[in-house]
Every structure is written in structure tokens, then in C-alpha cells.
Motif scaffolding. Structure first.
Motif, PDB file in Angstrom:
ATOM      1  N   ALA A 269       0.841  -1.197   0.000  1.00  0.00           N
ATOM      2  CA  ALA A 269       0.000   0.000   0.000  1.00  0.00           C
ATOM      3  C   ALA A 269       0.873   1.242   0.000  1.00  0.00           C
ATOM      4  CB  ALA A 269      -0.924  -0.021   1.211  1.00  0.00           C
ATOM      5  N   ALA A 270       0.289   2.375  -0.344  1.00  0.00           N
ATOM      6  CA  ALA A 270       1.007   3.649  -0.274  1.00  0.00           C
ATOM      7  C   ALA A 270       1.474   3.884   1.151  1.00  0.00           C
ATOM      8  CB  ALA A 270       0.114   4.787  -0.745  1.00  0.00           C
ATOM      9  N   GLY A 271       2.643   4.430   1.295  1.00  0.00           N
ATOM     10  CA  GLY A 271       3.217   4.661   2.632  1.00  0.00           C
ATOM     11  C   GLY A 271       4.015   3.491   3.135  1.00  0.00           C
ATOM     12  N   SER A 272       4.209   2.455   2.314  1.00  0.00           N
ATOM     13  CA  SER A 272       4.998   1.292   2.707  1.00  0.00           C
ATOM     14  C   SER A 272       5.788   0.816   1.489  1.00  0.00           C
ATOM     15  CB  SER A 272       4.113   0.173   3.249  1.00  0.00           C
ATOM     16  OG  SER A 272       3.225  -0.289   2.239  1.00  0.00           O
ATOM     17  N   TYR A 273       6.714  -0.096   1.745  1.00  0.00           N
ATOM     18  CA  TYR A 273       7.540  -0.610   0.667  1.00  0.00           C
ATOM     19  C   TYR A 273       7.938  -2.049   0.970  1.00  0.00           C
ATOM     20  CZ  TYR A 273      11.616  -0.128   3.722  1.00  0.00           C
ATOM     21  OH  TYR A 273      12.498  -0.260   4.758  1.00  0.00           O
ATOM     22  N   SER A 274       8.429  -2.728  -0.035  1.00  0.00           N
ATOM     23  CA  SER A 274       8.883  -4.107   0.119  1.00  0.00           C
ATOM     24  C   SER A 274      10.034  -4.349  -0.843  1.00  0.00           C
ATOM     25  CB  SER A 274       7.756  -5.094  -0.166  1.00  0.00           C
ATOM     26  OG  SER A 274       8.272  -6.411  -0.260  1.00  0.00           O
ATOM     27  N   LEU A 275      10.980  -5.158  -0.398  1.00  0.00           N
ATOM     28  CA  LEU A 275      12.106  -5.530  -1.262  1.00  0.00           C
ATOM     29  C   LEU A 275      11.864  -6.864  -1.952  1.00  0.00           C
ATOM     30  CD1 LEU A 275      15.087  -4.559   1.066  1.00  0.00           C
ATOM     31  CD2 LEU A 275      14.059  -3.224  -0.759  1.00  0.00           C
ATOM     32  N   GLY A 276      10.722  -7.458  -1.750  1.00  0.00           N
ATOM     33  CA  GLY A 276      10.452  -8.763  -2.344  1.00  0.00           C
ATOM     34  C   GLY A 276      11.161  -9.858  -1.589  1.00  0.00           C
ATOM     35  N   SER A 277      12.352 -10.199  -1.991  1.00  0.00           N
ATOM     36  CA  SER A 277      13.115 -11.259  -1.325  1.00  0.00           C
ATOM     37  C   SER A 277      14.203 -10.675  -0.441  1.00  0.00           C
ATOM     38  CB  SER A 277      13.748 -12.177  -2.378  1.00  0.00           C
ATOM     39  OG  SER A 277      14.638 -11.445  -3.195  1.00  0.00           O
ATOM     40  N   GLY A 278      14.058  -9.468   0.009  1.00  0.00           N
ATOM     41  CA  GLY A 278      15.105  -8.841   0.809  1.00  0.00           C
ATOM     42  C   GLY A 278      14.581  -8.134   2.033  1.00  0.00           C
ATOM     43  N   LEU A 279      15.532  -7.714   2.868  1.00  0.00           N
ATOM     44  CA  LEU A 279      15.250  -6.945   4.070  1.00  0.00           C
ATOM     45  C   LEU A 279      16.059  -5.659   4.005  1.00  0.00           C
ATOM     46  CD1 LEU A 279      15.634  -9.797   6.725  1.00  0.00           C
ATOM     47  CD2 LEU A 279      13.496  -8.940   5.750  1.00  0.00           C
ATOM     48  N   ARG A 280      15.487  -4.590   4.521  1.00  0.00           N
ATOM     49  CA  ARG A 280      16.190  -3.317   4.560  1.00  0.00           C
ATOM     50  C   ARG A 280      16.016  -2.689   5.932  1.00  0.00           C
ATOM     51  NH1 ARG A 280      14.343   0.845   0.292  1.00  0.00           N
ATOM     52  NH2 ARG A 280      15.648  -0.432  -1.086  1.00  0.00           N
ATOM     53  N   PHE A 281      17.125  -2.139   6.443  1.00  0.00           N
ATOM     54  CA  PHE A 281      17.110  -1.451   7.730  1.00  0.00           C
ATOM     55  C   PHE A 281      17.693  -0.059   7.498  1.00  0.00           C
ATOM     56  CE2 PHE A 281      17.629  -5.977   8.450  1.00  0.00           C
ATOM     57  CZ  PHE A 281      16.595  -6.259   9.332  1.00  0.00           C
ATOM     58  N   ASP A 282      16.839   0.949   7.571  1.00  0.00           N
ATOM     59  CA  ASP A 282      17.278   2.324   7.317  1.00  0.00           C
ATOM     60  C   ASP A 282      16.761   3.304   8.352  1.00  0.00           C
ATOM     61  OD1 ASP A 282      14.638   2.303   6.654  1.00  0.00           O
ATOM     62  OD2 ASP A 282      14.910   2.929   4.560  1.00  0.00           O
ATOM     63  N   GLN A 283      16.155   2.805   9.390  1.00  0.00           N
ATOM     64  CA  GLN A 283      15.651   3.667  10.461  1.00  0.00           C
ATOM     65  C   GLN A 283      16.347   3.276  11.745  1.00  0.00           C
ATOM     66  OE1 GLN A 283      11.416   3.808  10.753  1.00  0.00           O
ATOM     67  NE2 GLN A 283      11.406   5.008  12.655  1.00  0.00           N
TER      68      GLN A 283
END
Length: 993
Positions: free
Chosen positions: A96-110
Motif C-alpha cells: 500500500a502507499a506509505g509502505s515498501y517491500s524488497l520482495g526477497s530482501g530486508l532493509r534497515f534504514d531507520q
């Protein structure tokens, strides 16, 4: 481990701790449906790579009306970026708007807090006092900050990959005094095979971010980011910063990640979020940004707005307008952008009015003023000091190329200015530095922790023909005059970008001073000045740095401010003329003929010019020049006259590079470190054979052909020093070498004197020399100026004869200065060796003659004790010569002694007999006396010839020997009478007959 979560605390073992697999980690593969009674979960994958989707009740025991198990997706299934796996339908669904996904990945930016699944672990070691370490990785909002002390801290994250993937992270690593490594372990606690490039992280420039990527294998991967600070000099290190950690290769993403506060995503199905622009803000998971209220402001990516304060002098800065067609300039004032103050309220300051038009400063040397009042470079072969038109260099001269900037009306075309913020607040739109007429100064910046960057690009260096005879290691030199005015802990860094290390830095306020740095490798380079006020936020905007002038020599495509005499083609050459030619190595330019002449023996070209024979400087005592006359060195031989005797020393046994390790020493928190010195005393044809290299920060520069490889932090010198962190007790798998510096670039000379060219050997630092052989002092100097040593460093090696040591001998430092130096600028070493004794001569031994045995006499030769010499002449062999048992002189002596003995015996017998007769006559006289004290006539006392005394002899007083001799003497004179001393009881008298 991955599914099902048989236990929410599956234990993973690592080398130094146990990490708990927590609830949120399981939630990556456990999705709770929007139902009140059950949720879906996958079973573990079987041997065929299949699994089942099952419904799990929320409350154990309530299993009625659960959906039946259905076959799940393949274990290797994953959704594309921007989508997640909806468990109810097992279909990929856009975020949904306001969120994101990497599909097969994880991201840490906060990084408002350390995310779930990460652990900050402090490792204790024997070399560090545990009670003094309380360090960890600290979240700072947009990045994660490492420790700043000497403790070893690891950031750990465990992840299970269903397929091969990778991990990448953005980092900032500006200080090589902290060691930063990244490595991976599997579930058996075994370290994955990694190259040095993957394990040791490359140093970045101040304020710049870089990305590091490492491939990961399928299965469990335990990721380690480990830092260890080394505070050897007591100076606080700059921390490592991490942000945007991204892991690829997980099986699938079962949910989307909301955008962090200050970021937004307006469209669904996105793989990332974007920051809110300035003067807007957003909350977590926002699909749009909200404008700030009136009189409020925010920077890019802020999660809230702040009230604008009244404008003050800290909110504006001045600049110099470029020269107009009339050759005039004026001072302008600009608000610091983005503007975060209010000027129309009580107490606020207004922007000052524009200054008066003033004449422009002259052009910099090598430039001329064009018709439109702009400064243009002189054409090739011409020169100017900036105040007059360019003029061609006369015949027999060449232009002195370089950069000389001392007027700052506009920023030169080969210089750039920028702003970097440690939190990446994007101050790039602001000028980090501003020109100000006779200087260039640091700009305002957006905050006090900004790095204000000034860079100067140099395409390369070229030694001019007039200096071609110099084959030293200097290709060019940069010199700049600067001043820092600070009320806080500001710091100025001077760097060479390609080297990735800080050349020199200055803290706090520094008066106007000059700094010079030699360029020893011919390659393109960018010099960078970075200024940071402090870590506070806009409190010390008045703190500034000023650079008044920058002078760079021998630059390719440089401009000329003057001309220099050069060598001409010889007259007997077919190309004879007025064109300049390079002189061979070790040659100078004769003033009379402008031809190349070789320097005299044992002289070297020490200055920065080769014109005239005085450019050839004589070598110091005990030194010779190399073939190229580029430097002086000791050929390992030395002579000295002592008490009319010439001592010759052969120090060739000490020519190989020697190493001396001092320590251990400990920092304030107990970190163990050693000082390693490599020393090249003599020989090697003048080559500086001692090499010290940092073995950590340069592992990424493996390509020897690249420009970057030319700036590997490796120093070659006569004496160099490295700081060694032992592998024991710190968890390193090898000893760490860092902070390599040169202590001796130039050999001054060798002498028995204690002072040479202002360098003092200070013999009192070592035990007194008890031998008769004098110490030899080798003097060195490093011309590289440092912040603490304005004259550069110097070193003295005292070589002492000690027959009890081996040929290689033993190195030591003063006991009162265990680091080898007492002031940080002059280093002292004592080298005791048997090779330091003079060569043996005939004066060092004596002969011993044996007894004559069997007509043969042997002669032996033995060394004087103590033996204070080595090599040289050998002892002569034992010799023998014929001899007599009794020598002639001995025979003569014995014969003469025997004759004298016989004579003495004969005389003794004669005088004894004569004495007897005299005693008899005396006794007769006494007995025949008529009365007392009356003696008869002399003739009545004598005996007739042939008459024998038959009466008893009566002795009165025994005559003395002197009297006897007198009597004998008188008789021998031919007189018939004898005189005898008589003595009676009343009186003494002489009786003559």
C-alpha cells in the motif's frame, strides 16, 4: 530453524556469545491473519523443497473449524520488489502507499533504536580492562554510530537465506585509528571464506559515504560488523557510521515495511520511500508530507517541524562579488540557506546592506588581467606576477610552472567547494568555503557538525628541465598559509584524496602559520581541506578557518610566475641552440656556460634548484653521495684519529635492516600496543631500505598499477616507526600495524661529536661508555613538518664498541624515554656491537718471547687485553729462532765475578795476617812498660829479625779498621816506623817509633 517456529527461542551459537532468535524474527515467516481465532503458517520444507500451509489457532486447544492444510508455495518462491506474499491467497500483493517491500530482501534504514534481531555485543579481552568498557553501537536516527573508545564492539545480525543472496550497507569510515571489519559465520560458528577486500572496509574521506557489498550463501548467515578503536596518542577517534543495511536472498516477504517518519511513498507497490522536502514533515507510514506551520521549518527528511528563531549574525554570511568590467568588486551578504530564522520580529537582525564598490585585487601570479577585468592564464612559455601583461621567457630560461593562489576574488577553476553533513542532511547546495579578497574562508554550513570541503585537483607533476639533475623523491611540493579562529573544538584536516588518509590535522585555534608537504609520487591527486566546527548544532557558526595562500610547484599544465635558467644544448652538438635540455642525474647548470656539469664527488643536490655549482652541497662528515648525487649516506666505513692513532671502523655487519620492538605499552583503558622501529644504518647504495607499512587500511588497494595503489600508506626511510597491536587479547587474527611514519629521510653525517647541525645526541641518556673506543653518532633528519614538530623529526643512532655483543649487536632506547623519544621530535637509539670496534692493527697486540730450550727460542703474539678491535690484521704466527744455552755476556759476567771473588778473598787473608802481627807488637809494648803511662823507646819494642813472639799477647783496646789501614799505608810509603794508637786508663797519646 526457519519454519515452523517450534520454539520462539531457537538458540544460535556464535564464537563469543549466544543470540536468541526472538519473536519478531519468527514473525518474518509467521503471518497472523486478520481473524480472531487463527492465523496461517508454513511448515518446514521437506527434502523435495515443498511445504504446507496450515492454520494455527490463536489460543491453543481451540482447533474447531480450522481451514484444512493446503500445499504451500515452493520454498524458493519469492515476490518481486514492491510486493509481499498474502498468506490467505498465497499470492503476491502490491504494498500500500506509505509502505515498501524488497520482495526477497530486508532493509534497515531507520535507526531511532537498534532494530529487532540486531545485537550490539562488547567483547572482553585480556588486554583490555573490562570494567572500563561500556561501549555499544548507538542509534542516531538516520544512522548507527560505533564506539569511539578502545573497546571491541560487534553489531550482529542472523538471517536465514533460502537462496544465494548478498548483504550491502552504506557506511562512513573516516579514521584509520579505528579498525573496522565485516565478516560472516555459518550456523556451525565457522567463518565464511572472504578476501581481504571483503573483510577489511576501505577508509572513506571525511563526510563521504561508501557502499560495501558481500555475497552470502544459502542457509544461516551470522553477520558481524566489528570495530576496535586504538587511542595510542590519547586522541579520540572518529566513529564508524552505518545506514541502509540491505539483505537479499530471504524466501519471501510476508508483509510490507512502513515508511519511516520524515519519509513517504505516495504510490502503491513501491520498493523504497523518499524523504520529505524541506519545510515539510511526515509520520511513520505516510503517503504524503505535511507542510510546516507558519514560522516553523524543517530540513529534508525531518519527522517534525521546529520554531524559527529570530535572525542573528549567525544566519548570514558575506561574499565578494566577481569583478565587473570596471575592475570593481563589492561585498554582498546572503542568508544561510535554507533560511531558518525570522527577520521581521522583535530582536531580529536584518540583512546588512551591500558594501561599497572597491578595486578588484590583482590577478594571481601566472595570470593576466583581460579587457573584461577577468584573470586569464598566461600562454605556454610566458610568465607574469599577476600585475602586468604576460611576457615570454628569454632564451636560455624556462617557465616555472605551478599554482600560486594568494588573491581570492573568484574561486579558481581547478578548485571546488562543497558541504558534507555526517548525517547526510544534504548541505551540498551550500558553498563550504567563500572567497574574501586576500583569503578564502570556511562558509556557514547548515550545522556545526558539517564538513566544509575545499578541494584542489592536480592532474600530475613534471620535473622541469632545469631540475632534471635532481633525482630525489620529490616531484612537487604544496605549501599553504592558514589560520583557525575557534571558540570550540574545531578541527581542520588536510588530506590527499587518493591516499584515503589524513596527512595532517589541527585542533582548536591556531595562529597564522605555514605548512608544507612534499609529493613523492608522480600521479594525479586531489588535495582536500575539510573543516568541522564541532558536534553541536549551529552554536559556533563564527568559528572559521582562513587560507591566505596556496603554492604548488612542478604542476603539469600549471602557470608561470617567473622564469628559471636552464641548461642549453652543447655547442658541439648538431642541435646546438637556445633550447633547454634536461641535465643528467647529479648534474648542475654552470653559470658561465649554461651547460650541464656533474657535481663534485661527495656532494648532492639538496635544494630545489640546480643553477650554479653552489647547488651541489657537500655531504656531512662520515658520508658520501650516491651515484646520482641525490642524497648522502654512510658506506659503513668510518675513520677517526685518537692519540696519534687512526681508528678504522667497518660497520658492514650492521648494514642489514634491523628491527627494534619496544613495549608493551598500554593506553588509558588498557589496550596493549608496541612500537616497532625499522632501522637502515648504512650501505644499500644510499637507498632508504627501512620500510613500514599499515597492513589493514590498505588491503583494498591491491592493484599496483592503479593511482590509488601509489598512495598506499607505506613509508621508506632510514628509520621508520609503526604502532603494532598484537593479535593476542584483541580477537584479531593477525597483528595490526598502523600509524607508520618516517623518522629519518635525510642522513646528516656520522661523527664522534655529540652535536651536528643542531641535533644533539644527548649521551647522558645512555650508560657511560667504559671503553677507550669512542662512540660513533649517526645523525638523521626528517624534513616533514608536523603539528608538534615545526622543524620536523630527527634521530640519532649511537654506535658503541662492545666486544661482549655479537656482530649484529643489540639495539636499545634510553631507559628514561621508553618510547625512544622524550619530546616526540628527537629519537635516540644505542646500538652496541662487536662490529662497532675498530679494525685491528699492529698496535693491538704484543709479543712474548719464551725461554731458550735446546738452542731454540719461541716467540708468541697475543692481543692486548681487553681486546677492543675486530677483523683487520691477524695475529702473526708463532715463530722460533736458534739460541745459545749460556750467552756470551753471561760468560763474561760469570768470569769477571769469579776473578773479583778470588781477589777479595786474597786481600782479606793478607790483611788478617798483617793485623795479627800488629796486635802482637802492641801487646809486647804494653807488657814491657816500666811504669804507668810511660813507653820505652821505639827500637826496644821491636823484635829482632827471625824472632818469634813467645809471650802471651795482651790486648788493650782493639784498634779500629781505619787505624789499621792508616798504619799499613804508612809502612808502604817506605817509613821504618809504625804508629799505633795507645790508650791508657788516664790519657790518650800517640807514640811514634
Amino acid at each position: 530453524i526457519f519454519l515452523p517456529c517450534k520454539s520462539l527461542h531457537a538458540l544460535l551459537c556464535t564464537t563469543s556469545f549466544c543470540l536468541m532468535w526472538n519473536q519478531q524474527q519468527c514473525s518474518v515467516v509467521t503471518v497472523r491473519l486478520h481473524r480472531s481465532d487463527y492465523y496461517y503458517q508454513y511448515t518446514e520444507c521437506d527434502s523435495t523443497g515443498s511445504r504446507w500451509r496450515v492454520a494455527i489457532p490463536v489460543h491453543p486447544g481451540s482447533c474447531s473449524d480450522l481451514p484444512p492444510p493446503t500445499r504451500g508455495t515452493e520454498c524458493s518462491f519469492s515476490c518481486p520488489a514492491g510486493k509481499f506474499l498474502e498468506m490467505s491467497t498465497q499470492q503476491c500483493t502490491p504494498c500500500a502507499a506509505g509502505s515498501y517491500s524488497l520482495g526477497s530482501g530486508l532493509r534497515f534504514d531507520q535507526w531511532d533504536a537498534i532494530p529487532a534481531g540486531f545485537t550490539s555485543l562488547m567483547e572482553y579481552a585480556a588486554a583490555v580492562f573490562c570494567s572500563r568498557c561500556s561501549s555499544s553501537w548507538t542509534p542516531q536516527g538516520v544512522y548507527l554510530e560505533s564506539n569511539r573508545d578502545e573497546c571491541t564492539v560487534s553489531l550482529v545480525y542472523a538471517v536465514h537465506l533460502e537462496k544465494q543472496g548478498s548483504v550491502s550497507f552504506t557506511y562512513q569510515y573516516p579514521d584509520n585509528n579505528i579498525f573496522f571489519e565485516f565478516y560472516v559465520q555459518n550456523e556451525q560458528c565457522q567463518e565464511m571464506a572472504q578476501t581481504d577486500d571483503q573483510k577489511w572496509i576501505k577508509v572513506t574521506n571525511n563526510g563521504e559515504w561508501d557502499t560495501h557489498t558481500v555475497s552470502l550463501k544459502s542457509g544461516t548467515n551470522i553477520l558481524y560488523w566489528r570495530t576496535t578503536g586504538i587511542l595510542v596518542g590519547g586522541k579520540m577517534v572518529k566513529p564508524v557510521l552505518l545506514k541502509n543495511i540491505q539483505i537479499e536472498g530471504v524466501a519471501y516477504t510476508s508483509e510490507c515495511f512502513p515508511c519511516r517518519p520524515g519519509w513517504f511513498r505516495s504510490t502503491p507497490g513501491s520498493s523504497s520511500c523518499q524523504p520529505c522536502p524541506s519545510n515539510t514533515y511526515s509520520v511513520k507510514g505516510a503517503s504524503s508530507c505535511t507542510p510546516c506551520p507558519e514560522h516553523h521549518y524543517s530540513h529534508e527528511g525531518w519527522a517534525e517541524c521546529k520554531v524559527k528563531p529570530p535572525c542573528s549574525e549567525k544566519d548570514y554570511f558575506q561574499i565578494h562579488k566577481a569583478c565587473d568590467s570596471d575592475g570593481k568588486t563589492q561585498v554582498l551578504y546572503r542568508w544561510v540557506e535554507p533560511k531558518i530564522c525570522v527577520e521581521n520580529i522583535t530582536g531580529a537582525m536584518e540583512l546588512p546592506a551591500t558594501g561599497q564598490r572597491e578595486p578588484c585585487p590583482p590577478c594571481n601570479p601566472g595570470y593576466y588581467n583581460s579587457n573584461d577585468s577577468t584573470c586569464l592564464p598566461c600562454p605556454p612559455g610566458a610568465h607574469s606576477d599577476g600585475t602586468y601583461a604576460c611576457a615570454q621567457c628569454p632564451a636560455g630560461t624556462e617557465p616555472v610552472l605551478g599554482y600560486e593562489y594568494k588573491w581570492w576574488n573568484v574561486l579558481p577553476s581547478n578548485m571546488k567547494t562543497s558541504c558534507f553533513n555526517v548525517g547526510n542532511s544534504k548541505c551540498d547546495d551550500m558553498n563550504g568555503w567563500e572567497v574574501a579578497g586576500d583569503h578564502i574562508r570556511s562558509g556557514a554550513g547548515s550545522s556545526d557538525n558539517d564538513y566544509l570541503i575545499l578541494s584542489l585537483h592536480v592532474p600530475g607533476f613534471k620535473v622541469p628541465a632545469s631540475l632534471s639533475g635532481m633525482t630525489g623523491s620529490e616531484f612537487g611540493r604544496i605549501t599553504f598559509v592558514f589560520e583557525t579562529i575557534c571558540s570550540a573544538d574545531c578541527e581542520l584536516y588536510f588530506m590527499m584524496v587518493k591516499s584515503t588518509t589524513v596527512v595532517e590535522s589541527w585542533e582548536g585555534s591556531k595562529g597564522k602559520q605555514s605548512y608544507s608537504h612534499s609529493m613523492t609520487r608522480n600521479a594525479s591527486v586531489t588535495y582536500t581541506w575539510a573543516f568541522q566546527r564541532t558536534n553541536h548544532n549551529r552554536r559556533f557558526i563564527a568559528d572559521t578557518v582562513k587560507i591566505y595562500s596556496i603554492n604548488l610547484t612542478n604542476v603539469i599544465d600549471g602557470v608561470a610566475s617567473a622564469c628559471r635558467a636552464c641548461a642549453l644544448v652543447p655547442q658541439n652538438s648538431q642541435r646546438a641552440g637556445s633550447s633547454c635540455v634536461p641535465c643528467p642525474a647529479g648534474f648542475y647548470i654552470d653559470r658561465d656556460t649554461n651547460r650541464c656539469q656533474e657535481c663534485p664527488p661527495n656532494t648532492h643536490l639538496a635544494g630545489r634548484q640546480t643553477y650554479g655549482q653552489d647547488a651541489c652541497v657537500a655531504c656531512g662528515p662520515g658520508s658520501i653521495s650516491n651515484k646520482e648525487h641525490s642524497r648522502c649516506y654512510s658506506d659503513c666505513s668510518f675513520t677517526h684519529t685518537l692519540n696519534n692513532r687512526t681508528l678504522t671502523f667497518d660497520l658492514s655487519a650492521l648494514s642489514d635492516v634491523a628491527s627494534l620492538t619496544i613495549g608493551p605499552s598500554f593506553t588509558s583503558k588498557g589496550t596493549k600496543y608496541l612500537h616497532l622501529f625499522n632501522i637502515s644504518l648504512c650501505g644499500h647504495g644510499g637507498k632508504r631500505a627501512a620500510v613500514c607499512t599499515d597492513n589493514v587500511t590498505d588491503v583494498s588497494n591491491k592493484d599496483d598499477q592503479s593511482d590509488a595503489a601509489q598512495f598506499v600508506n607505506s613509508v621508506d626511510s632510514f628509520i621508520c616507526q609503526s604502532t603494532i597491536i598484537p593479535s593476542d587479547g584483541r580477537g584479531f587474527r593477525m597483528a595490526i600495524s598502523s600509524q607508520s611514519i618516517s623518522l629519518a629521510d635525510t642522513f646528516i653525517g656520522a661523527t664522534v661529536d655529540t652535536i651536528l647541525n643542531g641535533v644533539n645526541a644527548e649521551p647522558d641518556l645512555f650508560p657511560e661508555n667504559s671503553q677507550d673506543v669512542p662512540d660513533i653518532n649517526f645523525f638523521y633528519r626528517s624534513t616533514q613538518v608536523t603539528a608538534s614538530c615545526d622543524q620536523g623529526r630527527s634521530s640519532v643512532i649511537t654506535v658503541r664498541c662492545n666486544p661482549e655483543k655479537s656482530e649484529r649487536g643489540e639495539l636499545s632506547v634510553p631507559s628514561s624515554c621508553p618510547a625512544g623519544t622524550c619530546d616526540g621530535c628527537t629519537f635516540h637509539f644505542l646500538w652496541e656491537s662487536a662490529s662497532a670496534c675498530p679494525r685491528c692493527t699492529e698496535d693491538d697486540y704484543h709479543q712474548i718471547e719464551g725461554a731458550c730450550k735446546g738452542g731454540v727460542q719461541e716467540t708468541l703474539y697475543v692481543w692486548n687485553e681487553p681486546k677492543l678491535c675486530t677483523k683487520g690484521v691477524s695475529l702473526p704466527p708463532r715463530s722460533s729462532s736458534p739460541c745459545e744455552a749460556i750467552a756470551l755476556w753471561l760468560k763474561v759476567g760469570v768470569g769477571g765475578g769469579a776473578f773479583v771473588a778470588v781477589l777479595l778473598i786474597s786481600l782479606t787473608c793478607y790483611f788478617w795476617k798483617k793485623n795479627k802481627r800488629l796486635e802482637y807488637k802492641y801487646s809486647r809494648l804494653v807488657m814491657s812498660a816500666n811504669k804507668e803511662c810511660e813507653l820505652p823507646a821505639a827500637d826496644s819494642c821491636g823484635l829482632a829479625e827471625g824472632e818469634e813472639p813467645d809471650d802471651d799477647v795482651v790486648y788493650a783496646q782493639k784498634p779500629s779498621l781505619l787505624g789499621k789501614l792508616r798504619a799499613i799505608a804508612n809502612k808502604e810509603d817506605g817509613e821504618s816506623s809504625e804508629s799505633v794508637q795507645l790508650k791508657s786508663s788516664q790519657s790518650d797519646r800517640w807514640v811514634l817509633g
